[in-house]
Write a protein that holds these residues in place. Structure first.
Motif, mmCIF file in Angstrom:
data_model
loop_
_atom_site.group_PDB
_atom_site.id
_atom_site.type_symbol
_atom_site.label_atom_id
_atom_site.label_comp_id
_atom_site.label_asym_id
_atom_site.label_seq_id
_atom_site.Cartn_x
_atom_site.Cartn_y
_atom_site.Cartn_z
ATOM 1 N N SER A 285 0.812 -1.221 0.000
ATOM 2 C CA SER A 285 0.000 0.000 0.000
ATOM 3 C C SER A 285 0.842 1.266 0.000
ATOM 4 C CB SER A 285 -0.943 0.013 1.211
ATOM 5 O OG SER A 285 -0.204 0.076 2.419
ATOM 6 N N TYR A 286 2.167 1.112 -0.069
ATOM 7 C CA TYR A 286 3.036 2.289 -0.033
ATOM 8 C C TYR A 286 2.768 3.201 -1.237
ATOM 9 C CZ TYR A 286 5.901 0.053 3.590
ATOM 10 O OH TYR A 286 6.339 -0.538 4.752
ATOM 11 N N VAL A 287 2.852 4.522 -0.994
ATOM 12 C CA VAL A 287 2.652 5.530 -2.039
ATOM 13 C C VAL A 287 3.997 6.146 -2.392
ATOM 14 C CG1 VAL A 287 1.545 7.723 -2.603
ATOM 15 C CG2 VAL A 287 0.303 5.997 -1.276
ATOM 16 N N THR A 288 4.299 6.232 -3.690
ATOM 17 C CA THR A 288 5.618 6.693 -4.139
ATOM 18 C C THR A 288 5.589 8.070 -4.798
ATOM 19 O OG1 THR A 288 5.335 5.563 -6.259
ATOM 20 C CG2 THR A 288 6.401 4.319 -4.493
ATOM 21 N N THR A 289 4.399 8.652 -4.937
ATOM 22 C CA THR A 289 4.294 9.938 -5.644
ATOM 23 C C THR A 289 3.698 11.003 -4.740
ATOM 24 O OG1 THR A 289 2.160 9.244 -6.542
ATOM 25 C CG2 THR A 289 4.109 8.875 -7.922
ATOM 26 N N TRP A 290 4.058 10.960 -3.485
ATOM 27 C CA TRP A 290 3.470 11.872 -2.495
ATOM 28 C C TRP A 290 3.675 13.340 -2.854
ATOM 29 C CZ3 TRP A 290 0.032 10.635 1.032
ATOM 30 C CH2 TRP A 290 -0.288 11.565 2.031
ATOM 31 N N PHE A 291 4.792 13.662 -3.496
ATOM 32 C CA PHE A 291 5.067 15.071 -3.791
ATOM 33 C C PHE A 291 4.026 15.663 -4.737
ATOM 34 C CE2 PHE A 291 7.236 18.637 -5.897
ATOM 35 C CZ PHE A 291 7.515 19.407 -4.782
ATOM 36 N N ASP A 292 3.348 14.840 -5.545
ATOM 37 C CA ASP A 292 2.297 15.370 -6.412
ATOM 38 C C ASP A 292 1.183 16.017 -5.597
ATOM 39 O OD1 ASP A 292 2.443 14.599 -9.522
ATOM 40 O OD2 ASP A 292 3.496 13.085 -8.352
ATOM 41 N N ILE A 293 0.960 15.526 -4.390
ATOM 42 C CA ILE A 293 -0.046 16.121 -3.517
ATOM 43 C C ILE A 293 0.337 17.564 -3.205
ATOM 44 C CG2 ILE A 293 -1.118 16.015 -1.232
ATOM 45 C CD1 ILE A 293 -0.726 12.979 -1.334
ATOM 46 N N VAL A 294 1.626 17.773 -2.951
ATOM 47 C CA VAL A 294 2.115 19.118 -2.658
ATOM 48 C C VAL A 294 2.096 19.983 -3.914
ATOM 49 C CG1 VAL A 294 4.074 20.453 -1.813
ATOM 50 C CG2 VAL A 294 3.569 18.211 -0.810
ATOM 51 N N ALA A 295 2.656 19.452 -4.992
ATOM 52 C CA ALA A 295 2.842 20.249 -6.210
ATOM 53 C C ALA A 295 1.529 20.664 -6.850
ATOM 54 C CB ALA A 295 3.688 19.461 -7.216
ATOM 55 N N GLN A 296 0.504 19.802 -6.755
ATOM 56 C CA GLN A 296 -0.781 20.108 -7.384
ATOM 57 C C GLN A 296 -1.848 20.529 -6.370
ATOM 58 O OE1 GLN A 296 -0.842 20.369 -10.585
ATOM 59 N NE2 GLN A 296 1.246 19.542 -10.744
ATOM 60 N N CYS A 297 -1.425 20.743 -5.125
ATOM 61 C CA CYS A 297 -2.375 21.184 -4.072
ATOM 62 C C CYS A 297 -3.579 20.248 -3.986
ATOM 63 C CB CYS A 297 -2.829 22.620 -4.340
ATOM 64 S SG CYS A 297 -1.492 23.819 -4.438
ATOM 65 N N ILE A 298 -3.307 18.959 -3.985
ATOM 66 C CA ILE A 298 -4.357 17.942 -3.940
ATOM 67 C C ILE A 298 -4.798 17.726 -2.497
ATOM 68 C CG2 ILE A 298 -4.897 15.510 -4.423
ATOM 69 C CD1 ILE A 298 -2.616 15.636 -6.545
ATOM 70 N N THR A 299 -6.093 17.579 -2.306
ATOM 71 C CA THR A 299 -6.620 17.236 -0.989
ATOM 72 C C THR A 299 -6.922 15.748 -0.950
ATOM 73 O OG1 THR A 299 -7.612 19.415 -0.657
ATOM 74 C CG2 THR A 299 -8.478 17.603 0.676
ATOM 75 N N VAL A 300 -6.316 15.038 -0.003
ATOM 76 C CA VAL A 300 -6.614 13.623 0.238
ATOM 77 C C VAL A 300 -7.410 13.549 1.526
ATOM 78 C CG1 VAL A 300 -5.683 11.314 0.613
ATOM 79 C CG2 VAL A 300 -4.496 12.910 -0.924
ATOM 80 N N GLU A 301 -8.652 13.132 1.433
ATOM 81 C CA GLU A 301 -9.515 13.123 2.616
ATOM 82 C C GLU A 301 -10.012 11.715 2.906
ATOM 83 O OE1 GLU A 301 -13.719 15.118 4.125
ATOM 84 O OE2 GLU A 301 -12.311 16.315 2.947
ATOM 85 N N GLY A 302 -9.575 11.200 4.043
ATOM 86 C CA GLY A 302 -10.124 9.942 4.514
ATOM 87 C C GLY A 302 -11.498 10.189 5.109
ATOM 88 N N PHE A 303 -12.361 9.186 5.030
ATOM 89 C CA PHE A 303 -13.712 9.375 5.575
ATOM 90 C C PHE A 303 -14.277 8.052 6.048
ATOM 91 C CE2 PHE A 303 -14.436 8.003 1.298
ATOM 92 C CZ PHE A 303 -15.634 7.290 1.327
ATOM 93 N N LEU A 304 -15.195 8.137 6.995
ATOM 94 C CA LEU A 304 -15.936 6.984 7.501
ATOM 95 C C LEU A 304 -17.418 7.287 7.352
ATOM 96 C CD1 LEU A 304 -13.912 6.344 10.777
ATOM 97 C CD2 LEU A 304 -13.765 5.047 8.643
ATOM 98 N N VAL A 305 -18.137 6.357 6.789
ATOM 99 C CA VAL A 305 -19.545 6.604 6.501
ATOM 100 C C VAL A 305 -20.336 6.910 7.766
ATOM 101 C CG1 VAL A 305 -20.201 4.162 6.613
ATOM 102 C CG2 VAL A 305 -21.534 5.733 5.202
ATOM 103 N N PHE A 306 -19.929 6.341 8.909
ATOM 104 C CA PHE A 306 -20.664 6.556 10.159
ATOM 105 C C PHE A 306 -20.641 8.023 10.604
ATOM 106 C CE2 PHE A 306 -18.678 2.303 10.340
ATOM 107 C CZ PHE A 306 -19.832 1.549 10.217
ATOM 108 N N LYS A 307 -19.648 8.779 10.125
ATOM 109 C CA LYS A 307 -19.557 10.191 10.505
ATOM 110 C C LYS A 307 -20.708 11.018 9.933
ATOM 111 C CE LYS A 307 -15.602 9.509 12.580
ATOM 112 N NZ LYS A 307 -15.498 9.510 14.059
#
Length: 373
Positions: A285-307
């Protein structure tokens, strides 16, 4: 009918060595699970229910529930420790109750034991099913249950596409949505909600075979690629051209997430639902392109349906209307396995094998359910 005095249970016996693959054959000495018959306590404590298990849901997230005794790491849901009865979300019929919320004869949805009968506290029940609707009970574990609600809130809340429920985008100008595990229960619903309710201009799916991809495209995906093909990334690149993905609904993590991060639009969003690629081997499950999150201002949002529990009624109304309007496929999106065997022990021993179809690549399309009774 007299009340049952014993129950046949599937016990989570041991965690696979090194968090490896599940061993589902309960006859083997190193099996992950065992099957036992136990006596039921006739005297229920206050707030307890004696239930008959009807249907069990099969979900990849159950793999993350399994723990050795003493592992108290943070978790979004209480884990199942070695030596305890395995659980899943499911439906049961109340045979006896000391709860003020639920009565004999009610059909309830909640966290249910892998057992033919069980005594559970009312705290494990999510809600009572309205059987007056006349809808099949299987709907409440799939198109009107956690499966579709997870797809719905992942898109509308984590993906922030909810505005398109009321303000439909102009044709061809809607968001571009991509989803992994697109032939699965959640993924296939993401495809349909994106295309038919949110007006997505393009929907891209990833699945594990050509047959599954064809089915996903029949549901509404503009393109579905087999991630096992060496050129699956090229196919997505060619399809997108100069475009980028607005919302990626991630069910797998790992290599596929690493690739999709490079295809996200600036200020795009990733709805992080699961990471099935690493449930048996965390390194996958390792991610190797993490810097794209920074460079493209991407939002990664985890969520749980119960919330979003307070929003369930509104979402179920939207999904119910979509089913009536044929915008969400029902009959082809639910697969029910019936337990086989001459004894309760033989029948219950089938449950781990069916659940493991989620991980060995042989899972049927759509939502996989187990009919216990």
């Amino acid at each position: 009918m007299s009340l049952p005095t014993e129950a046949t249970q599937v016990i989570f016996e041991r965690l696979p060595e090194g968090d490896g693959e599940i061993i589902t054959d309960t006859s083997k000495p190193d099996s992950t699970f065992s099957v036992k018959t136990v006596k039921l306590n006739e005297n229920l404590k206050n707030g307890e229910l004696l239930i008959k298990t009807l249907l069990l849901s099969n979900d990849p997230t159950q793999r993350t529930w399994l723990r050795k005794q003493g592992n108290n790491a943070r978790s979004y849901i209480p884990p199942v420790y070695e030596g305890n009865v395995m659980e899943s979300f499911g439906l049961g019929e109340v045979l006896k109750s000391t709860s003020e919320k639920y009565s004999k004869g009610d059909i309830v949805s909640g966290r249910i034991d892998w057992a033919d009968f069980a005594i559970i506290p009312e705290a494990k029940i999510l809600n009572k099913i309205d059987t007056k609707s006349g809808l099949p009970l299987s709907y409440y574990l799939s198109v009107l249950g956690m499966t579709s609600l997870t797809a719905f809130f992942g898109l509308t809340e984590a993906g922030q596409l909810g505005k398109y429920l009321k303000e439909k985008p102009e044709k061809g100008k809607g968001p571009i949505v991509c989803v992994s595990a697109a032939s699965g229960a959640v993924g296939s619903t993401v495809v349909q909600i994106s295309k038919h309710l949110l007006g997505a201009s393009k929907v891209i799916g990833l699945a594990g075979s050509e047959e599954k991809c064809k089915w996903v495209e029949r549901l509404g995906a503009d393109l579905c690629v087999n991630y096992k093909d060496s050129d699956y990334q090229d196919k997505i690149n060619n399809f997108l051209g100069d475009s980028y993905v607005d919302v990626y609904y991630d069910n797998v993590g790992g290599q596929i997430l690493s690739f999709l991060l490079t295809k996200m639009k600036e200020f795009g969003r990733v709805a992080a639902c699961g990471a099935i690629s690493g449930y048996n081997d965390p390194k996958e499950s390792y991610v190797t392109t993490w810097f794209d999150i920074v460079a493209q201002c991407i939002t990664v949002e985890g969520f749980l349906v119960f919330k979003y529990k307070e929003k369930f009624p509104e979402a179920i109304k939207i999904l119910s209307d979509a089913i009536k309007e044929k915008k969400i496929d029902v009959d082809d999106s639910i697969h029910i396995e019936k337990l086989k065997g001459d004894s309760p022990e033989q029948k219950l021993s089938e449950i781990p094998k069916i659940w493991n179809l989620l991980f060995n690549g042989n899972k049927p399309n759509g939502k996989l359910l187990i009919e216990v009774a």
